[in-house]
Design a protein around this motif. Sequence first.
Motif, PDB file in Angstrom:
ATOM      1  N   PRO A 145      39.887  79.738  85.119  1.00  0.00           N
ATOM      2  CA  PRO A 145      40.639  79.955  86.548  1.00  0.00           C
ATOM      3  C   PRO A 145      39.429  80.206  87.700  1.00  0.00           C
ATOM      4  CG  PRO A 145      41.959  80.866  84.951  1.00  0.00           C
ATOM      5  CD  PRO A 145      40.677  80.509  83.999  1.00  0.00           C
ATOM      6  N   ALA A 146      38.592  81.111  87.245  1.00  0.00           N
ATOM      7  CA  ALA A 146      37.731  81.588  88.087  1.00  0.00           C
ATOM      8  C   ALA A 146      36.754  80.152  88.657  1.00  0.00           C
ATOM      9  CB  ALA A 146      36.478  82.533  87.657  1.00  0.00           C
ATOM     10  N   THR A 184      34.129  96.565  70.786  1.00  0.00           N
ATOM     11  CA  THR A 184      35.027  97.592  70.217  1.00  0.00           C
ATOM     12  C   THR A 184      36.154  97.519  70.175  1.00  0.00           C
ATOM     13  OG1 THR A 184      35.360  98.498  72.687  1.00  0.00           O
ATOM     14  CG2 THR A 184      32.898  98.805  71.775  1.00  0.00           C
ATOM     15  N   PRO A 185      37.073  98.358  69.563  1.00  0.00           N
ATOM     16  CA  PRO A 185      38.362  98.188  69.520  1.00  0.00           C
ATOM     17  C   PRO A 185      39.101  98.334  70.591  1.00  0.00           C
ATOM     18  CG  PRO A 185      37.663  99.919  68.092  1.00  0.00           C
ATOM     19  CD  PRO A 185      36.287  99.554  69.029  1.00  0.00           C
ATOM     20  N   LEU A 186      38.537  98.657  71.925  1.00  0.00           N
ATOM     21  CA  LEU A 186      39.103  98.628  73.317  1.00  0.00           C
ATOM     22  C   LEU A 186      38.995  97.342  74.083  1.00  0.00           C
ATOM     23  CD1 LEU A 186      37.866 101.917  74.571  1.00  0.00           C
ATOM     24  CD2 LEU A 186      40.074 101.598  73.525  1.00  0.00           C
ATOM     25  N   ARG A 187      38.283  96.348  73.463  1.00  0.00           N
ATOM     26  CA  ARG A 187      38.064  95.018  74.081  1.00  0.00           C
ATOM     27  C   ARG A 187      39.445  94.332  74.440  1.00  0.00           C
ATOM     28  NH1 ARG A 187      36.941  90.235  71.662  1.00  0.00           N
ATOM     29  NH2 ARG A 187      36.968  90.457  69.465  1.00  0.00           N
ATOM     30  N   PRO A 188      39.595  93.671  75.206  1.00  0.00           N
ATOM     31  CA  PRO A 188      40.846  92.844  75.362  1.00  0.00           C
ATOM     32  C   PRO A 188      40.617  91.405  75.096  1.00  0.00           C
ATOM     33  CG  PRO A 188      39.688  93.040  77.656  1.00  0.00           C
ATOM     34  CD  PRO A 188      38.742  93.871  76.607  1.00  0.00           C
ATOM     35  N   GLY A 189      40.939  91.287  74.033  1.00  0.00           N
ATOM     36  CA  GLY A 189      40.805  89.910  73.277  1.00  0.00           C
ATOM     37  C   GLY A 189      39.167  89.168  73.300  1.00  0.00           C
ATOM     38  N   ALA A 190      39.264  88.014  73.616  1.00  0.00           N
ATOM     39  CA  ALA A 190      37.644  87.559  73.650  1.00  0.00           C
ATOM     40  C   ALA A 190      37.235  87.449  74.931  1.00  0.00           C
ATOM     41  CB  ALA A 190      37.884  86.314  72.863  1.00  0.00           C
ATOM     42  N   LEU A 191      37.854  87.822  76.055  1.00  0.00           N
ATOM     43  CA  LEU A 191      37.918  87.642  77.320  1.00  0.00           C
ATOM     44  C   LEU A 191      36.525  88.165  77.993  1.00  0.00           C
ATOM     45  CD1 LEU A 191      41.393  88.552  79.010  1.00  0.00           C
ATOM     46  CD2 LEU A 191      40.494  86.413  78.700  1.00  0.00           C
ATOM     47  N   HIS A 250      35.841  81.289  70.618  1.00  0.00           N
ATOM     48  CA  HIS A 250      36.294  82.285  71.588  1.00  0.00           C
ATOM     49  C   HIS A 250      35.795  81.720  72.844  1.00  0.00           C
ATOM     50  CE1 HIS A 250      36.724  85.939  68.888  1.00  0.00           C
ATOM     51  NE2 HIS A 250      37.635  85.132  68.619  1.00  0.00           N
ATOM     52  N   ASP A 251      35.664  80.402  73.094  1.00  0.00           N
ATOM     53  CA  ASP A 251      35.059  79.941  74.532  1.00  0.00           C
ATOM     54  C   ASP A 251      36.469  80.222  75.607  1.00  0.00           C
ATOM     55  OD1 ASP A 251      34.393  78.392  76.724  1.00  0.00           O
ATOM     56  OD2 ASP A 251      33.203  77.058  75.293  1.00  0.00           O
ATOM     57  N   THR A 252      36.042  81.062  76.372  1.00  0.00           N
ATOM     58  CA  THR A 252      37.317  81.307  77.578  1.00  0.00           C
ATOM     59  C   THR A 252      36.904  80.211  78.787  1.00  0.00           C
ATOM     60  OG1 THR A 252      35.936  82.968  78.658  1.00  0.00           O
ATOM     61  CG2 THR A 252      37.761  83.506  76.682  1.00  0.00           C
ATOM     62  N   VAL A 253      35.734  79.713  78.758  1.00  0.00           N
ATOM     63  CA  VAL A 253      35.309  78.524  79.940  1.00  0.00           C
ATOM     64  C   VAL A 253      35.972  77.302  79.591  1.00  0.00           C
ATOM     65  CG1 VAL A 253      33.291  77.747  81.304  1.00  0.00           C
ATOM     66  CG2 VAL A 253      33.332  79.915  80.419  1.00  0.00           C
ATOM     67  N   ILE A 254      35.654  76.614  78.626  1.00  0.00           N
ATOM     68  CA  ILE A 254      36.121  75.558  78.258  1.00  0.00           C
ATOM     69  C   ILE A 254      36.445  75.469  76.645  1.00  0.00           C
ATOM     70  CG2 ILE A 254      35.611  73.006  77.656  1.00  0.00           C
ATOM     71  CD1 ILE A 254      33.164  73.133  79.500  1.00  0.00           C
ATOM     72  N   PRO A 255      37.809  75.569  76.572  1.00  0.00           N
ATOM     73  CA  PRO A 255      38.686  76.137  75.369  1.00  0.00           C
ATOM     74  C   PRO A 255      38.036  75.182  74.062  1.00  0.00           C
ATOM     75  CG  PRO A 255      40.063  76.318  77.127  1.00  0.00           C
ATOM     76  CD  PRO A 255      38.980  75.546  77.697  1.00  0.00           C
ATOM     77  N   VAL A 256      38.171  75.864  72.979  1.00  0.00           N
ATOM     78  CA  VAL A 256      37.638  74.906  71.823  1.00  0.00           C
ATOM     79  C   VAL A 256      38.831  73.855  71.723  1.00  0.00           C
ATOM     80  CG1 VAL A 256      39.156  76.422  70.457  1.00  0.00           C
ATOM     81  CG2 VAL A 256      37.289  75.301  69.463  1.00  0.00           C
ATOM     82  N   GLY A 257      40.138  74.057  72.082  1.00  0.00           N
ATOM     83  CA  GLY A 257      40.862  72.457  72.070  1.00  0.00           C
ATOM     84  C   GLY A 257      40.303  71.484  72.626  1.00  0.00           C
ATOM     85  N   HIS A 258      39.290  71.661  73.604  1.00  0.00           N
ATOM     86  CA  HIS A 258      38.617  70.463  74.094  1.00  0.00           C
ATOM     87  C   HIS A 258      37.786  69.654  73.108  1.00  0.00           C
ATOM     88  CE1 HIS A 258      38.995  71.294  78.629  1.00  0.00           C
ATOM     89  NE2 HIS A 258      39.890  71.984  78.035  1.00  0.00           N
ATOM     90  N   GLY A 259      37.370  70.591  71.970  1.00  0.00           N
ATOM     91  CA  GLY A 259      36.398  70.017  71.144  1.00  0.00           C
ATOM     92  C   GLY A 259      37.250  69.132  69.996  1.00  0.00           C
ATOM     93  N   VAL A 273      32.879  74.572  64.588  1.00  0.00           N
ATOM     94  CA  VAL A 273      33.502  75.317  65.244  1.00  0.00           C
ATOM     95  C   VAL A 273      32.731  76.817  64.734  1.00  0.00           C
ATOM     96  CG1 VAL A 273      35.330  76.679  66.072  1.00  0.00           C
ATOM     97  CG2 VAL A 273      35.574  74.268  65.652  1.00  0.00           C
ATOM     98  N   PHE A 274      32.090  77.400  65.739  1.00  0.00           N
ATOM     99  CA  PHE A 274      31.641  78.528  65.450  1.00  0.00           C
ATOM    100  C   PHE A 274      32.675  79.827  65.529  1.00  0.00           C
ATOM    101  CE2 PHE A 274      26.771  77.574  65.907  1.00  0.00           C
ATOM    102  CZ  PHE A 274      26.872  76.425  65.321  1.00  0.00           C
ATOM    103  N   ARG A 275      33.231  80.467  64.437  1.00  0.00           N
ATOM    104  CA  ARG A 275      33.928  81.419  64.632  1.00  0.00           C
ATOM    105  C   ARG A 275      33.346  82.764  65.072  1.00  0.00           C
ATOM    106  NH1 ARG A 275      36.197  85.452  61.152  1.00  0.00           N
ATOM    107  NH2 ARG A 275      34.894  84.957  59.538  1.00  0.00           N
ATOM    108  N   GLY A 276      33.844  83.367  66.251  1.00  0.00           N
ATOM    109  CA  GLY A 276      33.552  84.533  66.917  1.00  0.00           C
ATOM    110  C   GLY A 276      32.351  84.187  68.141  1.00  0.00           C
ATOM    111  N   ALA A 277      32.095  83.037  67.996  1.00  0.00           N
ATOM    112  CA  ALA A 277      31.303  82.653  69.303  1.00  0.00           C
ATOM    113  C   ALA A 277      32.128  82.173  70.597  1.00  0.00           C
ATOM    114  CB  ALA A 277      30.365  81.431  68.864  1.00  0.00           C
ATOM    115  N   GLY A 278      31.524  82.292  71.702  1.00  0.00           N
ATOM    116  CA  GLY A 278      32.123  81.952  73.101  1.00  0.00           C
ATOM    117  C   GLY A 278      31.568  80.615  73.653  1.00  0.00           C
TER     118      GLY A 278
END
Length: 345
Positions: A145-146, A184-191, A250-259, A273-278
């Motif tokens: 969205p940004a 950390t446990p406080l992070r809001p998801g993968a954002l 965890h790509d929030t710029v161009i979601p993995v669904g595009h892949g 698909v790299f698990r845990g990568a953005g």
Amino acid sequence: MGTAHTRKLRPVPDSEPRLVFRTIHGYRRAFRLAGSGPALLLIHGIGDNSSTWQELIPHLARNYTVIAPDLLGHGRSDKPRADYSVAAYANGMRDLLSVLNIDKVTVLGHSLGGGVAMQFTYQFPHLVDRLILVSAGGVTKDVHPALRLMSVPVFSEALKLLRLPGAMPAIRLTGNVLSKLHGTPLRPGALLHDTSDLVRVLSALPDPTAYEAYLRTLRAVVDWRGQVVTMLDRCYLTENLPVQLIWGDHDTVIPVGHGYLAHSAMPGSRLDVFRGAGHFPFRDDPIRFLRVVEEFLTSTPPLEFEAERWRQLLISGISEAQISGAPATRMAVLDAMGADERSAT
């Protein structure tokens, strides 16, 4: 596959790439050059530059001639008032390779660079050995969205605030705090995953010429509704071309669904698909990234371009039978191809 930025490649002694400059059409083009052997062209994303590949280039240069340009309007290249469309960038890559006397290349593109790589392959198929798309732009509409907001004039003006004294140090400090919070446990998801890299890209924008080039590039590919181009309607042309797709889940710029959509639309393509990568999987897990790329390069023969086969593909066009994947994915590909707001290039 591990936590972001925790797996590092070992340095390769005495292998720093050279930063080279060439003037083409009156504009200075900067690019990093290293190694010898078959040519490998690395194309960075919007607002970034060739230094994003710094860690990988020495390893790839052991077996390949690596060319990593700063796209026009980026890095150390000139930033004129010019055409910053993906087609123009593809032309620029063709011209640079011609100046370097390189007539065949494997193209690897990240984000916007993935869209440029796909456009280059479409415009100059006789020059391409293989294609590697990393978190690539230009698949379908969805985008962070940004980026949609920044394409709108009233919001893009806010970027000028980055020029105020103390603005960038404050952003870097915030980015460092958020990066430490990530994991950390406080992070809001993968954002927060790509925070450090996005701050790194933002740090170039206070320069007025870089800012204007960034906006021209962004508005060529994104508006308030999302990405305005799709490559899905031409993916069938890669039928015989070796294609490797790499995405972070965890790509929030161009979601993995595009892949998954691109993989479904590109006959015979590979998807990792790299698990845990953005959005920057080559920075999150460079060891795995290098392994995937090198295995792809060594296990696939370069395309032998046949003009008659290309002509027949254009005449026949795409058919639903060429689209693979689950029914929902196939339907999403067809929907994206049929969207009336998509732009043709």
